[in-house]
Design an enzyme around this catalytic site. Structure first.
Site, short mmCIF file in Angstrom:
data_model
loop_
_atom_site.label_atom_id
_atom_site.label_comp_id
_atom_site.label_asym_id
_atom_site.label_seq_id
_atom_site.Cartn_x
_atom_site.Cartn_y
_atom_site.Cartn_z
CE1 TYR A 2 -3.38 2.79 0.89
CE2 TYR A 2 -1.90 3.04 2.77
CZ TYR A 2 -3.01 3.70 1.92
OH TYR A 2 -3.16 4.96 2.24
CD GLU A 57 -7.55 7.32 5.28
OE1 GLU A 57 -7.78 7.50 7.02
OE2 GLU A 57 -7.19 7.29 4.89
CD1 TRP A 70 -3.36 2.35 6.40
CD2 TRP A 70 -5.97 3.03 6.27
NE1 TRP A 70 -4.08 3.01 5.10
CE2 TRP A 70 -5.37 3.78 4.81
CE3 TRP A 70 -6.95 3.41 6.58
CZ2 TRP A 70 -6.05 3.12 4.04
CZ3 TRP A 70 -7.72 3.67 5.95
CH2 TRP A 70 -8.00 3.70 4.05
#
Length: 190
Positions: A19, A41, A49
């Protein structure tokens, strides 16, 4: 063994590193992708995350590939099904906020022509190129994320505090917050 220097927040998890190496900090101007990142988000608020990243494909399936037009029309039966889906974060407020945010997203598109025009207007249409030496130098919020957060809230968005908004700005390349020694810092700056 990978000898390239990269931001240390991603090191040690192959999904996280991929990522970081491919997506994080790359400027995004596509409304559909901006919506996906914004929703992810908002679900990340209060969580890590990597937790969201590991569930990303499940979120895509559950939320009709983040089709904001479909999400804006979700009825209670769909919301109830989402709240029973173990593949996503089953937070009632966040699931309901996704529908609210899809509706607000469409209103911004109608007003500005695209969500991208609206978002990127906060940084004059081009990425802010930061030069942080280490992770500890990177702020959690900025005056721009404060302003964008406040404006999104005024427009009806939920779970868009300044920290969430700044993380969105980082992910979508509105700011380049790769540390200066990271191999991606120069790549996303050109």
């Amino acid at each position: 063994m990978n000898t390239r220097t990269k931001c240390n927040w991603c090191i040690g998890d192959p999904l996280y590193e991929t990522y970081h190496d491919i997506e994080w900090g790359v400027p995004v101007y596509d409304d559909a992708t901006l919506f996906e990142f914004l929703i992810l988000e908002t679900f990340q608020a209060g969580l890590s995350w990597i937790t969201i990243l590991r569930k990303r494909e499940n979120f895509r399936k559950a939320f009709d590939n983040f089709d904001y037009k479909k999400i804006a029309n979700y009825k209670q039966n769909k919301i109830d099904a989402l709240l029973k889906d173990p593949g996503i974060v089953r937070n009632k407020l966040k699931v309901n906020a996704t529908v609210t945010n899809a509706l607000a997203f469409i209103k911004i598109q109608e007003e500005f022509g695209s969500f991208s025009e609206y978002m990127w207007g906060f940084v004059d249409g081009k990425p802010i190129k930061n030069t942080w030496a280490s992770l500890k130098d990177i702020p959690a919020t900025t005056p721009i994320s404060d302003a964008l957060s406040n404006d999104l809230k005024k427009r009806g968005f939920k779970f868009v505090g300044s920290t969430v908004v700044y993380a969105h700005m980082q992910a979508t390349g509105m700011v380049n917050d790769h540390i200066i020694d990271c191999f991606r810092h120069k790549e996303v700056n050109h």
